[in-house]
Enzyme design. Structure first.
Site, PDB file in Angstrom:
ATOM      1  N   ILE A  58      18.775  45.232  13.764  1.00 17.67           N
ATOM      2  CA  ILE A  58      18.365  44.526  15.114  1.00 17.67           C
ATOM      3  C   ILE A  58      17.225  45.113  15.791  1.00 17.67           C
ATOM      4  O   ILE A  58      16.898  46.355  15.568  1.00 17.67           O
ATOM      5  CB  ILE A  58      19.819  44.538  15.847  1.00 17.67           C
ATOM      6  CG1 ILE A  58      20.120  45.787  16.594  1.00 17.67           C
ATOM      7  CG2 ILE A  58      20.679  43.690  15.404  1.00 17.67           C
ATOM      8  CD1 ILE A  58      20.905  45.810  17.690  1.00 17.67           C
ATOM      9  N   ASP A  59      16.512  44.510  16.653  1.00 13.14           N
ATOM     10  CA  ASP A  59      15.129  45.112  17.188  1.00 13.14           C
ATOM     11  C   ASP A  59      15.719  46.002  17.971  1.00 13.14           C
ATOM     12  O   ASP A  59      16.566  46.482  18.410  1.00 13.14           O
ATOM     13  CB  ASP A  59      14.758  43.980  18.007  1.00 13.14           C
ATOM     14  CG  ASP A  59      14.373  42.536  17.300  1.00 13.14           C
ATOM     15  OD1 ASP A  59      14.266  42.587  16.185  1.00 13.14           O
ATOM     16  OD2 ASP A  59      14.204  41.535  18.079  1.00 13.14           O
ATOM     17  N   LYS A  60      14.598  47.001  18.152  1.00 16.06           N
ATOM     18  CA  LYS A  60      14.726  48.294  18.752  1.00 16.06           C
ATOM     19  C   LYS A  60      15.003  48.121  20.138  1.00 16.06           C
ATOM     20  O   LYS A  60      15.780  48.851  20.887  1.00 16.06           O
ATOM     21  CB  LYS A  60      13.404  49.004  18.669  1.00 16.06           C
ATOM     22  CG  LYS A  60      13.101  50.237  19.564  1.00 16.06           C
ATOM     23  CD  LYS A  60      11.727  50.981  19.640  1.00 16.06           C
ATOM     24  CE  LYS A  60      11.502  51.888  20.447  1.00 16.06           C
ATOM     25  NZ  LYS A  60      10.327  52.439  20.603  1.00 16.06           N
TER      26      LYS A  60
ATOM     27  N   THR B   2      16.668  45.540  21.627  1.00 21.52           N
ATOM     28  CA  THR B   2      17.664  44.820  21.605  1.00 21.52           C
ATOM     29  C   THR B   2      18.986  45.668  21.554  1.00 21.52           C
ATOM     30  O   THR B   2      19.139  46.667  20.789  1.00 21.52           O
ATOM     31  CB  THR B   2      18.239  43.934  20.344  1.00 21.52           C
ATOM     32  OG1 THR B   2      17.006  42.882  20.545  1.00 21.52           O
ATOM     33  CG2 THR B   2      19.374  43.048  20.549  1.00 21.52           C
TER      34      THR B   2
END
Length: 256
Positions: free
Chosen positions: A56-58, A60
Protein backbone atom coordinates in the site's frame (compact mmCIF):
# COMPACT_ATOMS: atom_id res chain seq x y z
CA UNK A 1 -4.29 -5.80 19.78
CA UNK A 2 -0.68 -5.02 20.71
CA UNK A 3 0.20 -1.36 20.32
CA UNK A 4 3.54 -0.49 18.70
CA UNK A 5 4.81 2.98 17.79
CA UNK A 6 4.61 2.55 14.01
CA UNK A 7 2.09 -0.27 13.74
CA UNK A 8 -0.33 -2.42 15.67
CA UNK A 9 -0.75 -6.16 15.34
CA UNK A 10 -4.16 -7.18 14.02
CA UNK A 11 -3.44 -10.92 13.67
CA UNK A 12 -0.52 -13.33 13.74
CA UNK A 13 0.11 -17.05 13.46
CA UNK A 14 2.86 -19.26 12.07
CA UNK A 15 1.95 -18.46 8.46
CA UNK A 16 0.94 -14.78 8.31
CA UNK A 17 1.15 -11.46 10.12
CA UNK A 18 -1.43 -8.72 9.61
CA UNK A 19 -0.45 -5.21 10.69
CA UNK A 20 -2.11 -1.79 10.86
CA UNK A 21 0.59 0.70 9.85
CA UNK A 22 0.82 4.44 10.31
CA UNK A 23 0.96 6.89 7.41
CA UNK A 24 4.45 7.74 6.17
CA UNK A 25 5.95 4.26 6.45
CA UNK A 26 7.03 2.15 3.47
CA UNK A 27 5.77 -1.44 3.26
CA UNK A 28 8.91 -2.74 1.50
CA UNK A 29 12.04 -1.42 -0.24
CA UNK A 30 11.70 1.66 -2.43
CA UNK A 31 13.90 2.35 -5.43
CA UNK A 32 13.72 6.11 -4.89
CA UNK A 33 14.64 6.13 -1.19
CA UNK A 34 16.72 3.17 -0.04
CA UNK A 35 17.17 4.59 3.48
CA UNK A 36 13.49 5.37 4.22
CA UNK A 37 11.96 3.63 7.28
CA UNK A 38 10.22 0.36 6.36
CA UNK A 39 7.42 -1.51 8.05
CA UNK A 40 8.82 -4.93 7.19
CA UNK A 41 12.20 -4.18 8.75
CA UNK A 42 10.66 -2.72 11.89
CA UNK A 43 8.27 -5.65 12.30
CA UNK A 44 10.98 -8.23 11.66
CA UNK A 45 12.48 -7.29 15.03
CA UNK A 46 9.33 -8.82 16.54
CA UNK A 47 8.39 -11.57 14.08
CA UNK A 48 11.55 -12.57 12.26
CA UNK A 49 11.77 -12.62 8.48
CA UNK A 50 8.65 -11.30 6.72
CA UNK A 51 7.84 -11.77 3.03
CA UNK A 52 5.89 -9.04 1.23
CA UNK A 53 2.95 -10.17 -0.91
CA UNK A 54 1.40 -6.75 -1.65
CA UNK A 55 1.94 -3.05 -1.07
CA UNK A 56 0.00 0.00 0.00
CA UNK A 57 1.21 3.56 -0.53
CA UNK A 58 3.71 4.99 1.92
CA UNK A 59 1.30 7.80 2.81
CA UNK A 60 -1.68 5.47 3.25
CA UNK A 61 -2.38 4.05 6.69
CA UNK A 62 -3.94 0.69 7.44
CA UNK A 63 -3.78 -3.03 6.69
CA UNK A 64 -0.75 -4.87 5.39
CA UNK A 65 -0.39 -8.66 5.34
CA UNK A 66 2.98 -10.44 5.28
CA UNK A 67 3.83 -14.11 4.80
CA UNK A 68 6.12 -15.86 7.29
CA UNK A 69 6.94 -18.95 5.22
CA UNK A 70 7.82 -19.55 1.55
CA UNK A 71 4.65 -21.64 1.18
CA UNK A 72 2.42 -18.88 2.54
CA UNK A 73 4.24 -16.34 0.37
CA UNK A 74 3.57 -18.37 -2.76
CA UNK A 75 -0.09 -18.94 -1.88
CA UNK A 76 -0.82 -15.30 -1.05
CA UNK A 77 1.11 -13.92 -4.02
CA UNK A 78 -1.00 -16.06 -6.36
CA UNK A 79 -4.18 -14.96 -4.56
CA UNK A 80 -3.33 -11.28 -5.09
CA UNK A 81 -2.35 -11.92 -8.70
CA UNK A 82 -5.64 -13.70 -9.37
CA UNK A 83 -7.62 -10.91 -7.64
CA UNK A 84 -8.95 -13.28 -5.00
CA UNK A 85 -8.17 -10.84 -2.17
CA UNK A 86 -10.85 -8.26 -1.40
CA UNK A 87 -9.53 -4.86 -0.27
CA UNK A 88 -11.56 -1.99 1.16
CA UNK A 89 -10.27 1.53 1.73
CA UNK A 90 -11.87 4.54 3.41
CA UNK A 91 -11.04 8.08 2.30
CA UNK A 92 -12.06 11.60 3.20
CA UNK A 93 -12.35 13.70 0.06
CA UNK A 94 -13.06 17.31 -0.80
CA UNK A 95 -16.62 18.08 -1.91
CA UNK A 96 -19.37 15.60 -2.73
CA UNK A 97 -19.26 13.05 -5.57
CA UNK A 98 -22.11 13.14 -8.06
CA UNK A 99 -22.71 9.42 -7.51
CA UNK A 100 -23.77 7.12 -4.69
CA UNK A 101 -21.92 4.15 -6.20
CA UNK A 102 -19.62 4.15 -9.20
CA UNK A 103 -17.20 1.77 -10.93
CA UNK A 104 -14.31 3.54 -12.59
CA UNK A 105 -12.35 1.84 -15.35
CA UNK A 106 -9.40 3.85 -16.61
CA UNK A 107 -6.10 2.41 -17.81
CA UNK A 108 -3.25 3.49 -15.54
CA UNK A 109 0.45 3.96 -16.17
CA UNK A 110 2.61 4.05 -13.00
CA UNK A 111 5.53 6.49 -12.88
CA UNK A 112 3.90 8.31 -15.78
CA UNK A 113 5.15 11.85 -15.18
CA UNK A 114 8.21 13.66 -13.75
CA UNK A 115 6.67 13.53 -10.24
CA UNK A 116 6.46 9.71 -10.44
CA UNK A 117 2.67 9.81 -10.34
CA UNK A 118 0.37 7.20 -11.81
CA UNK A 119 -1.50 8.69 -14.76
CA UNK A 120 -4.39 7.70 -16.99
CA UNK A 121 -3.01 6.50 -20.31
CA UNK A 122 -5.42 4.82 -22.73
CA UNK A 123 -2.64 3.55 -24.99
CA UNK A 124 0.11 2.40 -22.61
CA UNK A 125 -1.79 1.99 -19.34
CA UNK A 126 -2.89 -1.28 -17.77
CA UNK A 127 -6.48 -2.24 -17.03
CA UNK A 128 -7.50 -0.76 -13.70
CA UNK A 129 -10.85 -1.02 -11.93
CA UNK A 130 -12.03 0.60 -8.69
CA UNK A 131 -15.50 0.37 -7.18
CA UNK A 132 -16.48 3.50 -5.24
CA UNK A 133 -19.28 4.09 -2.75
CA UNK A 134 -20.35 7.30 -1.03
CA UNK A 135 -20.53 6.68 2.73
CA UNK A 136 -21.81 10.15 3.60
CA UNK A 137 -21.26 13.87 3.21
CA UNK A 138 -19.90 15.89 6.12
CA UNK A 139 -19.96 19.61 5.35
CA UNK A 140 -17.20 20.45 2.86
CA UNK A 141 -16.04 16.83 2.76
CA UNK A 142 -17.33 13.34 2.01
CA UNK A 143 -16.41 9.90 3.30
CA UNK A 144 -16.07 7.37 0.49
CA UNK A 145 -15.28 3.67 0.28
CA UNK A 146 -12.96 2.39 -2.43
CA UNK A 147 -12.68 -1.27 -3.38
CA UNK A 148 -9.87 -1.71 -5.92
CA UNK A 149 -10.33 -4.77 -8.12
CA UNK A 150 -6.86 -4.40 -9.62
CA UNK A 151 -3.77 -3.38 -7.67
CA UNK A 152 -1.95 -0.61 -9.54
CA UNK A 153 0.37 1.82 -7.80
CA UNK A 154 -1.59 4.81 -6.42
CA UNK A 155 -4.68 3.38 -8.14
CA UNK A 156 -7.32 4.93 -5.87
CA UNK A 157 -5.69 8.36 -5.89
CA UNK A 158 -5.19 8.33 -9.66
CA UNK A 159 -8.75 7.17 -10.36
CA UNK A 160 -10.20 9.81 -8.05
CA UNK A 161 -8.08 12.48 -9.72
CA UNK A 162 -9.42 11.34 -13.08
CA UNK A 163 -12.93 11.83 -11.67
CA UNK A 164 -12.07 15.33 -10.48
CA UNK A 165 -12.03 14.30 -6.80
CA UNK A 166 -9.13 14.73 -4.39
CA UNK A 167 -8.36 13.16 -1.02
CA UNK A 168 -7.68 15.62 1.79
CA UNK A 169 -4.04 16.40 2.54
CA UNK A 170 -2.78 14.86 -0.71
CA UNK A 171 -0.03 17.09 -2.17
CA UNK A 172 0.87 14.61 -4.90
CA UNK A 173 -2.50 14.27 -6.62
CA UNK A 174 -4.54 17.25 -5.45
CA UNK A 175 -1.84 19.88 -4.97
CA UNK A 176 -3.45 20.71 -1.64
CA UNK A 177 -1.73 19.56 1.53
CA UNK A 178 -3.71 21.94 3.76
CA UNK A 179 -4.37 20.21 7.09
CA UNK A 180 -7.95 19.73 8.27
CA UNK A 181 -8.62 21.91 11.33
CA UNK A 182 -11.63 22.14 13.60
CA UNK A 183 -11.94 25.83 12.75
CA UNK A 184 -12.46 24.84 9.11
CA UNK A 185 -15.57 22.83 9.88
CA UNK A 186 -17.01 24.30 13.08
CA UNK A 187 -18.60 27.71 12.64
CA UNK A 188 -18.74 28.35 16.38
CA UNK A 189 -15.03 27.65 16.90
CA UNK A 190 -13.70 30.06 19.52
CA UNK A 191 -10.11 28.99 19.89
CA UNK A 192 -6.96 30.70 18.64
CA UNK A 193 -6.59 29.73 14.98
CA UNK A 194 -2.87 30.54 15.16
CA UNK A 195 -2.30 28.09 18.01
CA UNK A 196 -4.75 25.44 16.77
CA UNK A 197 -3.38 21.97 16.10
CA UNK A 198 -4.74 20.21 12.99
CA UNK A 199 -7.05 17.23 13.33
CA UNK A 200 -5.50 15.60 10.26
CA UNK A 201 -2.27 16.62 8.56
CA UNK A 202 -1.55 13.58 6.37
CA UNK A 203 -3.19 11.73 3.49
CA UNK A 204 -6.78 10.88 4.44
CA UNK A 205 -6.69 7.36 2.98
CA UNK A 206 -6.89 4.22 5.14
CA UNK A 207 -6.66 0.55 4.14
CA UNK A 208 -9.62 -0.45 6.27
CA UNK A 209 -10.44 -4.07 5.51
CA UNK A 210 -8.83 -7.11 3.89
CA UNK A 211 -10.47 -10.45 3.11
CA UNK A 212 -8.22 -13.36 2.17
CA UNK A 213 -8.15 -17.15 2.21
CA UNK A 214 -5.68 -18.37 4.83
CA UNK A 215 -2.75 -20.20 3.20
CA UNK A 216 -2.87 -23.13 5.66
CA UNK A 217 -6.47 -23.54 6.85
CA UNK A 218 -7.96 -22.45 3.49
CA UNK A 219 -10.65 -20.56 5.42
CA UNK A 220 -11.55 -17.04 4.32
CA UNK A 221 -10.60 -14.50 6.96
CA UNK A 222 -11.56 -10.82 7.11
CA UNK A 223 -9.36 -8.33 8.96
CA UNK A 224 -10.32 -4.78 9.93
CA UNK A 225 -7.92 -2.00 10.89
CA UNK A 226 -9.26 0.72 13.22
CA UNK A 227 -8.61 4.29 12.15
CA UNK A 228 -5.48 5.77 13.69
CA UNK A 229 -5.85 8.42 16.38
CA UNK A 230 -5.72 11.46 14.08
CA UNK A 231 -8.21 10.15 11.53
CA UNK A 232 -10.51 8.84 14.25
CA UNK A 233 -10.48 12.18 16.08
CA UNK A 234 -11.56 13.84 12.83
CA UNK A 235 -14.28 11.23 12.30
CA UNK A 236 -15.71 11.91 15.76
CA UNK A 237 -15.67 15.67 15.29
CA UNK A 238 -17.39 15.40 11.92
CA UNK A 239 -19.99 13.07 13.41
CA UNK A 240 -20.78 15.54 16.16
CA UNK A 241 -21.46 18.21 13.56
CA UNK A 242 -23.11 16.22 10.76
CA UNK A 243 -24.30 12.91 12.32
CA UNK A 244 -22.62 10.87 9.59
CA UNK A 245 -20.21 8.07 10.50
CA UNK A 246 -18.31 5.99 7.91
CA UNK A 247 -18.02 3.17 10.45
CA UNK A 248 -21.75 2.98 11.18
CA UNK A 249 -22.07 -0.37 9.42
CA UNK A 250 -19.26 -1.90 11.47
CA UNK A 251 -19.55 -0.57 14.98
CA UNK A 252 -21.75 1.52 17.20
CA UNK A 253 -21.59 5.23 16.52
CA UNK A 254 -19.59 6.99 19.20
CA UNK A 255 -20.94 10.34 20.19
CA UNK A 256 -18.36 11.12 22.86
Amino acid sequence: MKAIKNYSVIYQDESIVVLNKVSGLLVASDRYDKEAPRLDKLAEEEFGRLLAVHRIDKDTSGLVIYARTPEAHRFLSIAFERREVHKTYHALVHGRPAWEEYTHKAKLLPDGDPRHRTVVNKRMGKESITNFKLLGTVGPYSWIQADPVTGRTHQIRAHLQDLGISIVCDPLYSGNQKPVRLSDIKRSYRGDVFEERPLLARLGLHAYQLSVVHPETKERMTFTAPYHRDMDALRKQLFKLYKVDPLAQNEEVEEN
